[in-house]
Design a protein around this motif. Structure first.
Motif, PDB file in Angstrom:
ATOM      1  N   ASP A 160       0.818  -1.220   0.000  1.00 26.60           N
ATOM      2  CA  ASP A 160       0.000   0.000   0.000  1.00 26.60           C
ATOM      3  C   ASP A 160       0.853   1.272   0.000  1.00 26.60           C
ATOM      4  N   CYS A 161       2.143   1.137   0.306  1.00 26.86           N
ATOM      5  CA  CYS A 161       3.039   2.294   0.406  1.00 26.86           C
ATOM      6  C   CYS A 161       3.890   2.490  -0.852  1.00 26.86           C
ATOM      7  N   VAL A 162       3.783   1.595  -1.814  1.00 24.90           N
ATOM      8  CA  VAL A 162       4.634   1.627  -3.001  1.00 24.90           C
ATOM      9  C   VAL A 162       4.289   2.824  -3.884  1.00 24.90           C
ATOM     10  N   VAL A 163       5.350   3.507  -4.326  1.00 20.31           N
ATOM     11  CA  VAL A 163       5.218   4.657  -5.223  1.00 20.31           C
ATOM     12  C   VAL A 163       6.300   4.568  -6.295  1.00 20.31           C
ATOM     13  N   PRO A 164       6.119   5.281  -7.420  1.00 21.92           N
ATOM     14  CA  PRO A 164       7.183   5.317  -8.428  1.00 21.92           C
ATOM     15  C   PRO A 164       8.399   6.094  -7.910  1.00 21.92           C
ATOM     16  N   ALA A 165       9.576   5.682  -8.362  1.00 19.84           N
ATOM     17  CA  ALA A 165      10.809   6.400  -8.003  1.00 19.84           C
ATOM     18  C   ALA A 165      10.805   7.764  -8.684  1.00 19.84           C
ATOM     19  N   GLU A 166      11.390   8.751  -8.036  1.00 22.39           N
ATOM     20  CA  GLU A 166      11.426  10.100  -8.600  1.00 22.39           C
ATOM     21  C   GLU A 166      12.280  10.153  -9.860  1.00 22.39           C
ATOM     22  N   HIS A 167      13.348   9.369  -9.906  1.00 19.34           N
ATOM     23  CA  HIS A 167      14.283   9.407 -11.029  1.00 19.34           C
ATOM     24  C   HIS A 167      13.872   8.515 -12.199  1.00 19.34           C
ATOM     25  N   ASP A 168      12.924   7.586 -11.964  1.00 18.18           N
ATOM     26  CA  ASP A 168      12.500   6.641 -12.995  1.00 18.18           C
ATOM     27  C   ASP A 168      11.119   6.128 -12.619  1.00 18.18           C
ATOM     28  N   SER A 169      10.102   6.628 -13.305  1.00 17.13           N
ATOM     29  CA  SER A 169       8.729   6.289 -12.927  1.00 17.13           C
ATOM     30  C   SER A 169       8.382   4.821 -13.166  1.00 17.13           C
ATOM     31  N   SER A 170       9.239   4.088 -13.893  1.00 25.22           N
ATOM     32  CA  SER A 170       8.970   2.657 -14.082  1.00 25.22           C
ATOM     33  C   SER A 170       9.486   1.820 -12.902  1.00 25.22           C
TER      34      SER A 170
END
Length: 187
Positions: A160-170
């Motif tokens: 539930d806490c997972v988000v895309p990385a700021e440097h690479d949205s994949s």
């Protein structure tokens, strides 16, 4: 309990009052004393001579002197003895996750089956590996290269806490204590 486990417990009782917190395992380097008939199962159950250890206090005590060494094996270490034991997977289980804050300010705290709590961060990094069958294997490093595997409920809470990385949205991951822990590609 036999002479081996009683002796280890007695050694720790003798020095417990002089210790603040966990014992200084990094300062203890005794010769190998041999094998001890302790096995830690994948579900976190500690067995002695094939039977579950009934004294939770003893399991908690032994967990404080557990160390994984460069050979990848686990040992119970006291100032004068070092015993090899068998571990099926990660020796500790993180059974619950507490989330506070959001984004970069988020802090993830885990409670272990030993009753200890820790904050996922630089001192206790989170990694996501996998078993041979592809099942995820989320672990956090506790101390002395000992790992705690996140139990399924804690893993689902982590998802539930997972988000895309700021440097690479994949790339997906989680923030905790100012650090971003990559968990894998979202592709």
């Amino acid at each position: 309990m036999t002479d081996d486990t009683k002796r280890i417990e007695a050694q720790l009782e003798d020095i417990r009052e002089s210790l603040e917190g966990r014992p200084p395992l990094d300062q203890w380097h005794p010769e190998l004393s041999g094998e001890i008939d302790i096995q830690i199962l994948r579900d976190g159950t500690w067995l002695y001579r094939g039977e579950p250890m009934k004294r939770e206090a003893l399991v908690r005590l032994f967990a404080t002197i557990l160390r994984r060494e460069a050979d990848g094996e686990y040992y119970l270490v006291t100032p004068v003895e070092k015993w090899h034991l068998r571990v099926e997977d990660a020796p500790l289980i993180a059974h619950s996750l507490k989330v506070s804050g959001k984004g970069r300010d988020q802090v993830l705290s885990l409670t272990l089956n030993t009753g200890e709590s820790l904050v996922v961060g630089g001192e206790h990094p989170l990694q996501l590996g996998s078993y041979a069958d592809g099942e995820p294997r989320p672990v956090v490093t506790v101390l002395h290269d000992v790992e705690a595997r996140l139990a399924t409920p804690a893993y689902y809470e982590l998802a539930d806490c997972v988000v895309p990385a700021e440097h690479d949205s994949s790339m997906l991951g989680v923030w905790s204590d100012g650090a971003f822990f990559e968990l894998g590609s979202g592709d």
